[in-house]
Structure formats: structure tokens, C-alpha cells
Design an enzyme around this catalytic site. Structure first.
Site: not given
Ligand code: F3S
Length: 278
Positions: A74, A126, A190, A220
Site C-alpha cells: 500500500h 493506500e 488497477c 478489495n
Molecule cells: Fe497492486 Fe493492483 Fe494488487 S494495485 S497490490 S496489483 S490489486
């Protein structure tokens, strides 16, 4: 019962990378090696890492000056990193490169004179790492309803917590657009998160019950569960197979399972075999 696991379940790229870096640090560095808060939001994995020599602390003062601080996926606010360096500690950076992109995008927008709006959860580590790498105060909004009372005008730059659903970013951008003179948006959601959410929703639509597996403290995983519920699915958020309740499966034939980005495969596998044996 038939059990189907959503494609792409389990550790994402950033989590795998952070764990590899942390394991190597615990092996190579003398003295205490620690993370500030759990390296990932999965209590079972954190317990395993502690056995390997990576401890979890609540403040820098708990790490001796000859110790090593591993920055988790994070990221960390700049002020904490500076304090660790002042104390003479070693730093090993396992910040996910996609989180780093969000930090850099916000810092760049700030340098260019934009007021920063971050779409995400105010207290998520984060988000704190993004706001904590800026010079000025940034505004964190959880949804479009928080935009109007802010009275934001002028030049506004937007970034998003990497694990937020795209709809949240889109809704905040829609709410900002009529109010501001200039709007610059970095889509920092992401791709792995988006893909996992799409796969979970696709699976949820064709099963009778959905098991969303991951730490109760994992943003998440919680979002995956919320999305499945919002889509009308009979969904349960569990951390381990021990939480399974036989009553959930009465009259059900098709079971879907999805693991969050910080959920190891062995926990998903255990849940699948426990359900299959019911
Ligand atoms: Fe990075 Fe996406 Fe995993 S931001 S930590 S690859 S969920």
C-alpha cells in the site's frame, strides 16, 4: 454441488511481489525486519510470515534503530519514511508499482497547480500513502454525494484508490465536471482489480451462492462481496473454511468462489474441497 472458482482468484501481481521482497528481506537482513501494519490484509498469511521472521509493528518506535522497515504494497506517507531514515533504519520498498503510479500522478497534479481529489476510503493505508506524499491537504471522497458539499472549483485533479470499482471514479468525475473550470483525471484503478470484479460478477450471475474469500480487513475483498450482493447474488464473505455454514447450501447446486487480491490459493483450495465434501 458443483464448485467453480472465478479465474484470476488469489494473489495479484503486487501482493506476490511484496511477499517475495519481504521474504528476501527477512532472510538477508540482520536485526528485526518489520512492516508498519500487516503487509497484506490477510491474517493467515501474516501469521505465516511472522514465523519466517517478518514482524508487524504499530509504530516505528517499536523497531530498533538497526532494524529494517519493509514498506508494504500500500506504500507509506513520505513523513514516515523520512523518520525511519533519520533513525538510521534500513528501508526495503515493496510498494506496488501501480500504487506508486497513483502517488506519482497525485504529486505531479499538485505540482501543476491542481487541487487534488482522491476517490477512495479515507483511512485506507493506500489512500494515506497517496495523501501523505503531497505537500498540501488533499480531499478524499468516497462517492459522488461527497462532492457537492466540498464546493470545489477551479483546477481539480483526480486519482483513484487502485482497488475502487470504476463506477465510483466515473460517478465522482460526473459530479465534479459541472462545478470546476478544469478537470484532469488519472485512471489509477488497477487492471487486475477490474478483471477480478468482472470475473466475480460474471460467475455470480450463473451460480446459486457465491463465496468471497479474503481478510475481513481487505478493502478489495469487501468490495468484491459488496458488488456480488448489489448484483443480487446470495454472497458470503469468509476468511477460512471453518466459517462455512451447511445451512447456506440447502437447495443449492452451483457454488461460485472468488478470492481477493491478498488471498492465498491454499485457503481457496481448502474451501473448495470442504464445500465439495458437504
Ligand atoms: Fe497492486 Fe493492483 Fe494488487 S494495485 S497490490 S496489483 S490489486
Amino acid at each position: 454441488m458443483n464448485v467453480t472458482v472465478a479465474p484470476g482468484s488469489g494473489f495479484c501481481f503486487g501482493v506476490k511481489r511484496a511477499l517475495k521482497i519481504a521474504f528476501e528481506a527477512a532472510r538477508k537482513h540482520d536485526g528485526q525486519v518489520a512492516t508498519l501494519g500487516p503487509i497484506i490484509h490477510n491474517p493467515q498469511v501474516v501469521a505465516k510470515l511472522e514465523e519466517e521472521g517478518l514482524s508487524v509493528v504499530g509504530s516505528l518506535d517499536e523497531i530498533p534503530r538497526d532494524g529494517t522497515l519493509v514498506v508494504r504494497s500500500h506504500g507509506l506517507p513520505g513523513e514516515i519514511l523520512e523518520r525511519a531514515l533519520e533513525r538510521g533504519m534500513s528501508i526495503v520498498d515493496a510498494t506496488c508499482p501501480f500504487v506508486k503510479q497513483a502517488q506519482d500522478a497525485a504529486a505531479r497534479l499538485e505540482r501543476e497547480g491542481y487541487r487534488i481529489v482522491i476517490v477512495g476510503e479515507r483511512d485506507h493505508p493506500e489512500v494515506l500513502s497517496v495523501t501523505g506524499n503531497l505537500r498540501e491537504h488533499a480531499t478524499v471522497v468516497e462517492g459522488p454525494e461527497s462532492v457537492e458539499p466540498l464546493g470545489v472549483r477551479g483546477k481539480v485533479g483526480v486519482v483513484c484508490q487502485t482497488t475502487q470499482p470504476m463506477e465510483h471514479l466515473r460517478a465522482v468525475v460526473d459530479a465534479l465536471l459541472p462545478a470546476v473550470r478544469e478537470l484532469r483525471v488519472f485512471n489509477t484503478v488497477c487492471a487486475a482489480t477490474l478483471e477480478r470484479q468482472e470475473n466475480a460478477l460474471e460467475l455470480a450471475a450463473r451460480v446459486d451462492i457465491m463465496l468471497v474469500v479474503g481478510g475481513k480487513n481487505s478493502a478489495n475483498t469487501r468490495r468484491l462481496w459488496e458488488l456480488c450482493k448489489e448484483a443480487g447474488s446470495d454472497a458470503y464473505h469468509i476468511e477460512t473454511a471453518d466459517e462455512l455454514e451447511p445451512a447456506w447450501f440447502e437447495g443449492k447446486r452451483e457454488v461460485g468462489v472468488v478470492g481477493g487480491a491478498s488471498t492465498p490459493h491454499w485457503i481457496v483450495d481448502e474451501i473448495v474441497s470442504r464445500v465439495e465434501s458437504m
